[in-house]
Design an enzyme around this catalytic site. Structure first.
Site, PDB file in Angstrom:
ATOM      1  CB  SER A  80      49.795  67.645 182.593  1.00 25.39           C
ATOM      2  OG  SER A  80      48.664  67.171 182.778  1.00 25.39           O
ATOM      3  CE  LYS A  81      49.344  72.200 175.926  1.00 25.62           C
ATOM      4  NZ  LYS A  81      49.414  73.328 176.659  1.00 25.62           N
ATOM      5  NE  ARG A  82      46.023  64.320 182.897  1.00 26.35           N
ATOM      6  CZ  ARG A  82      45.746  64.430 184.315  1.00 26.35           C
ATOM      7  NH1 ARG A  82      44.747  64.360 184.866  1.00 26.35           N
ATOM      8  NH2 ARG A  82      46.846  64.169 185.207  1.00 26.35           N
TER       9      ARG A  82
END
Ligand code: GLU
Length: 501
Positions: A268-270
């Protein structure tokens, strides 16, 4: 149930229909690497087998779908080189290719399912359903619809309608037995029908649910193979039930394991860049991204790393797709990107850089007012670049007023021999004939020897003086490209900086 489904997915021996695959994004955001891999695998499968690749926009989630997202997804697919034979902008015999434009097709199918008794109207209110779920929870039973409206008489329906109740439409599904998804990647996956229940196919608003729209579209578009993420696996028995109800042959399904981040949680973006747009803006090239994504689940022989698009088209097969989740490794992708940049024809690389720099301040400066062109600089930096963005870091001092990086300035000021080296270099630069990389190389080497300073150490203050940086393209080529006048002026300024009068 299971048997029936198995039979319907089997292909008779020797059957040679051209495969039809599709990529069916929901336009609720950017195209992420997981979606891009799905698109790539479908595309590779279709292209390698003389089949068709269809792009279908699944925008029945009206609240979250946007035109902007459609535009972004399409532009990412185009950038990746994944062209479609049917879909938005291309047309085709099975259109429209946007679900909100296909409502009449869903309505017709629902009418037929209602008429044959395979689907029915359900008038249960949200409160009633919640109450039913609570009871099921307390009794430890599956939380599925209990079938209250399954056998309403026309009179009962009439009176519920008169009460002003909204109706959804549900598919009648078997209470017992199981449904087997014969997955091309995971093998047979069995689902107990008791856990599925009569699910909703059309909401009270008249908008079809995801499962219904997908099954109708896959059926009416003649899709033969569905390759998608395994987050959709629980939907597949429902879609198989819909195919059975419609009396249509379902496609063959293959579900891909999720892509994980380095910490093995879903990517994910993380974890940094995860959309194709972000990778584009960081200077990745499509060859590297496609090659890397292909290897996120597929391998030819467990060894071969580099594949051109043509090789992937030729070699890709679902048999070689693994069923374990692959972890996204940014370092490997970066390394692969560097490889493709180094392998690229100089002209092609120059074009990619130009496109990458489009609309930036730097793009406007290249080749103007005596500055070098991108093409002229490519040979100086190609070997060093890992991304197209590196081009900017390696070459901006050719175009922009000199700015010292802090650590470069500190290094220059600490170097006791810097002033003497710069003076010697100044002499060379002012007098060398012809003023080119080769002659500068010989003359500066000779000067370093005379001063008994190793070449690397000798060049460092010169590098900092002309570029403001500690890392640059080759020094002789850089000085030649900057030209005698600018090189001399920058050395002069640095000499003054070191010995303020
Ligand atoms: N629209 C779905 C999604 O974006 C994909 C549906 C499918 O491939 O069946 O997740």
């Amino acid at each position: 149930m299971a048997d029936t489904h198995n039979k319907t997915t089997e292909r008779s021996p020797g059957e040679t229909i051209a495969p039809r695959l599709r990529f069916a994004p929901s336009p609720t955001g950017h195209l992420h690497v997981g979606g891009a891999r799905t698109a790539l695998y479908n595309w590779l499968y279709a292209r390698g087998r003389g089949g068709s690749f269809v792009l279908r926009i699944e925008d029945t989630d009206l609240a979250r779908s946007t035109d902007e997202s459609i535009r972004q997804i399409i532009s990412s697919l185009v950038w990746l080189g994944l062209d479609w034979d049917e879909g938005p902008g291309v047309g085709g015999d099975h259109g429209p290719y946007r679900q909100t434009e296909r409502m009449h097709i869903y309505e017709e199918t629902v009418k037929a399912l209602l008429a044959s008794g395979k689907a029915y109207r359900c008038y249960c209110s949200p409160d009633e359903l919640e109450h039913e779920r609570e009871k099921a929870r307390a009794a430890g039973q599956p939380l599925v619809y209990g079938g209250r409206c399954r056998a309403l008489s026309p009179e009962e329906e009439q009176s519920l309608q008169t009460e002003g109740r909204d109706a959804v439409i549900r598919l009648r599904t078997p209470d017992t037995g199981s449904t087997i998804v014969p997955d091309l990647i995971k093998g047979d996956v069995e689902f107990e029908n008791v856990n599925i229940g009569d699910f909703i196919i059309v909401r009270s608003s008249g908008v079809p649910t995801y499962n219904f729209a997908v099954a109708v579209d896959d059926a009416s578009m003649g899709i033969t193979h569905v390759i998608r993420g395994d987050d959709h696996l629980p939907n597949t028995p429902r879609q198989l039930m819909l195919f059975e109800a419609m009396g249509k042959k379902p496609p063959a399904y293959g579900h891909l394991s999720l892509i994980l981040g380095p910490d093995r949680t879903p990517l994910s973006k993380r974890h940094g860049a995860s959309s194709i747009e972000e990778f584009i803006s960081r200077g990745y090239v499509r060859e590297a991204l496609c090659n890397y994504l292909a290897l996120m689940g597929w391998s030819l022989d467990g060894e071969t790393t580099f594949f051109s698009m043509d090789e992937m088209v030729e070699k890709f097969s679902l048999e070689r797709v693994g069923s374990t989740a692959a972890a996204f490794d940014n370092d490997k992708l970066l390394w692969m990107n560097g490889h493709y940049i180094r392998e690229m024809e100089e002209n092609e690389l120059a074009k990619r850089i130009e496109l990458f720099l489009q609309d930036t301040e730097l793009a406007a400066l290249h080749g103007h007012a005596g500055t070098p062109t991108i093409s002229a600089l490519v040979p100086l930096v190609q070997e060093k670049m890992k991304t197209l963005a590196d081009f900017v870091d390696y070459t901006d001092f050719f175009f922009l007023p000199l700015v010292f990086e802090e650590k470069a300035l500190v290094k220059l000021e600490k170097d006791e021999k810097a002033a003497a080296v710069l003076a010697a270099a100044q002499n060379v630069i002012e007098s060398v004939e012809p003023y080119d990389a080769e002659t500068l190389d010989a003359a500066l080497r000779a000067a370093a020897e005379r001063m008994e300073i190793k070449l690397g150490k000798f060049l460092q203050p010169i590098r900092i003086a002309v570029s403001g940086k500690t890392i640059t393209p080759g020094m002789f080529e850089t000085l030649a490209m900057l030209g005698r006048e600018i090189s001399a002026a920058r050395l002069d300024a640095a000499i003054k900086l070191l010995s303020p009068s």
